[in-house]
Enzyme design. Structure first.
Site, short mmCIF file in Angstrom:
data_model
loop_
_atom_site.label_atom_id
_atom_site.label_comp_id
_atom_site.label_asym_id
_atom_site.label_seq_id
_atom_site.Cartn_x
_atom_site.Cartn_y
_atom_site.Cartn_z
CB SER A 214 0.39 -11.47 -0.11
OG SER A 214 1.30 -10.20 0.45
CE LYS A 215 -2.97 -5.45 -3.02
NZ LYS A 215 -4.38 -5.19 -3.55
NE ARG A 216 -0.69 -7.38 3.36
CZ ARG A 216 -1.61 -8.05 2.17
NH1 ARG A 216 -2.38 -6.92 1.22
NH2 ARG A 216 -2.24 -9.06 2.33
#
Ligand code: GLU
Length: 444
Positions: A214-216
Site C-alpha cells: 500500500s502507499k503507506r
C-alpha cells in the site's frame, strides 16, 4: 504486427507508487522493444484528487526513472500527439459521442434516474490475457454496468475503454487488480464495433509481510527514492525484477539488455515480493559501476537538490572531495554530511573530537608539531604526508593514531572520515594548515 501503442494511465493520487512505476516501466520496455509508442494519459476524473501538483509528481517520477513517453500529457495542460487531450477531465465531449452511439444502437439504455447502463451480453466473458492466460467470466447473474452516473459523469470503465479505442492502443499492460473487469472492457469494445486491444495483467507487488503493497509501506513512493538519493538506474533495474527476470539469476542488468529481451509472455504469474534490502544492494552495485564522470554529475545534482551550492566550490577541490568520499557512500543522502566539513572553513567539531580527541593533554602540541612539519613538506601528496606524520609519531614513541586523530579533528572536526592522508592531499597545503591554525585558536 502493426505499430505497437501502449499507454500508462495513472490516476493522480499525490504520489507515484512503485506499482504504478513498474506498470509504466513495463509499458515503456514493451514499446521500446517493439519500436512502438508509449502514451501517457492522465485519468483525472476524480476531481477531488485532481490537482496540478499530483500530476506533476507523475511527470517528475517518470522522468527521473528515464521513462520518457512519446505521446500524451505534459505540463500546463498541453498535449503531445494527435489523440489528445490526454487528460480525461478534458475529454467529456468525446465520451458523450460514444454514449450517444451506444444509446442509438440500443447497446445502452437510460434509467428512470438518468443513469445510463450498458447492456451486458449474458454470454460468458472470455479474456485471453497475455500473462494470465484464458479466463472465463460467468455473466448470467451480473447486472448491467452503469456507464454514466445519474449526475451525468461517465464511469471509469467506460472512459478507459473509449480512450483506449480512440488512442489506438494495441496492448493494455496494467496491474492485475484490473483483470476482473477486463471482460466488461472487451464487451464495450465489441459494442462500439472496434477490436479490443490485447491485454496483459501484471502480478501484484506484495510487501515483505505478504499483503498487497500500500502507499503507506516503506519504499512505496518513487518520491522517497528521489529524496534519498537512490540512483534512478538502480531503482529502474530493481523494478524490472518485480515480475521479470533474465532467467539466469542475474540481478544487476543493463537497461539496454532488458529492452532487447523484454516480452510479455515471460512475465512471472506469481506475485512479486518487494524487498527494500535488495534494492539497496542493487543501488550499491550501480554506485560502484558509475564512471567517474557519471558519479561527479550525479553527486553534483544531488547536492544541488539538497541545497548545497557546489558552484561556489573550486572545481578541482569539488571533484577531489567527491572522489575521496565515494567509497564511504551508499546513497546520495549520505553525501551532504560527508562533504560538509570540506566546504566549510568554519566547520563544527563533533562530540568525540571535542570531548575526547582534542581533550587529550598532548593534542595541542601534536597539532603544533604537525603544522610545523607540514609547513616544510614540498610535495603535498598523501604518501609524503603519511611519511611525515608517521615520523613524528616514531620520534615521540607513540602510535600513529596519537597523531592521526588530532590531525583529523583539527582539519575537519570529525572523528571519522575518508583516509586522512588523502583528505589532506585534496585540501591542499594552504587550506589544511589554515584549518590546523584555526583549531589551535578556537579550541585551545
Ligand atoms: N487509472 C487506472 C489506474 O490508475 C488505470 C487503469 C488502466 O491502466 O487501464 O489504476
Amino acid at each position: 504486427m502493426s505499430e505497437v501503442r501502449v499507454r500508462f494511465a495513472p490516476s493522480p493520487t499525490g504520489l507515484l507508487h512503485v506499482g504504478g512505476a513498474r506498470t509504466a516501466l513495463f509499458n515503456w520496455l514493451f514499446a521500446r522493444h517493439f519500436g512502438g509508442k508509449m502514451i501517457l494519459r492522465i485519468e483525472d476524473t476524480d476531481t477531488a484528487r485532481n490537482t496540478p501538483e499530483a500530476v506533476a509528481i507523475i511527470f517528475k517520477g517518470l522522468r527521473w526513472l528515464g521513462l520518457e513517453w512519446d505521446e500524451g500529457a505534459q505540463e500546463g495542460g498541453g498535449n503531445l500527439g494527435d489523440y489528445g487531450p490526454y487528460y480525461q477531465s478534458q475529454r467529456s465531449a468525446v465520451y458523450q459521442q460514444y454514449v450517444t452511439q451506444l444509446l442509438a444502437a440500443d447497446r445502452a439504455y437510460r434509467e428512470a434516474d438518468g443513469a445510463i447502463r450498458f447492456r451486458m451480453p449474458k454470454t460468458p466473458g472470455v479474456v485471453n490475457d497475455l500473462i494470465c492466460g484464458k479466463i472465463t467470466f460467468d455473466r448470467t447473474t451480473e447486472p448491467d454496468p452503469t456507464i454514466v452516473r445519474k449526475d451525468g459523469t461517465p464511469v471509469f470503465h467506460f472512459v478507459n475503454v473509449v480512450d483506449d479505442l480512440e488512442m489506438r492502443i494495441t496492448h493494455v499492460i496494467r496491474g492485475e487488480d484490473h483483470l476482473s473487469n477486463t471482460h466488461k472492457h472487451i464487451a464495450l469494445f465489441e459494442a462500439l464495433g472496434a477490436p479490443p486491444p490485447r491485454y496483459a495483467h501484471i502480478p501484484l507487488i506484495l510487501n515483505p509481510g505478504g499483503s498487497k503493497m500500500s502507499k503507506r509501506d516503506e519504499g512505496a513512493s518513487i518520491g522517497e527514492y528521489i529524496a534519498q538519493g537512490y540512483l534512478p538506474a538502480a531503482v529502474r533495474n530493481y523494478l524490472c525484477l518485480l515480475g521479470w527476470s533474465p532467467k539466469d539469476n542475474r540481478e544487476v542488468i543493463n537497461i539496454s539488455e532488458v529492452i532487447e529481451k523484454f516480452d510479455l509472455p515471460q512475465i512471472n504469474r506469481g506475485n512479486a515480493r518487494f524487498d527494500i534490502n535488495k534494492l539497496y544492494w542493487i543501488n550499491g552495485e550501480h554506485w560502484k559501476s558509475l564512471t567517474v564522470t557519471e558519479y561527479h554529475q550525479y553527486a553534483r545534482d544531488y547536492l544541488t537538490h539538497r541545497g548545497v551550492n557546489t558552484a561556489a566550490v573550486d572545481e578541482t577541490y569539488l571533484t577531489g572531495v567527491l572522489d575521496i568520499v565515494r567509497e564511504k557512500i551508499k546513497l546520495g543522502r549520505d553525501l551532504p554530511d560527508w562533504v560538509e566539513p570540506f566546504f566549510n572553513e568554519e566547520f563544527a567539531y563533533d562530540e568525540k573530537s571535542l570531548t575526547v580527541t582534542l581533550k587529550e593533554p598532548a593534542a595541542k602540541s601534536r597539532i603544533e608539531k604537525l603544522s610545523a612539519a607540514f609547513m616544510t613538506v614540498s610535495e603535498w601528496t598523501a604518501a609524503k604526508l603519511e611519511e611525515t606524520l608517521k615520523s613524528l609519531a616514531a620520534a615521540d614513541g607513540v602510535k600513529v593514531g596519537a597523531y592521526v586523530h588530532p590531525c583529523r579533528a583539527g582539519v575537519a572536526g570529525r572523528a571519522v572520515g575518508p583516509s586522512l592522508y588523502h583528505m589532506l592531499e585534496v585540501m591542499g597545503k594552504e587550506r589544511a594548515l589554515a584549518r590546523l591554525r584555526r583549531t589551535l585558536t578556537v579550541i585551545f
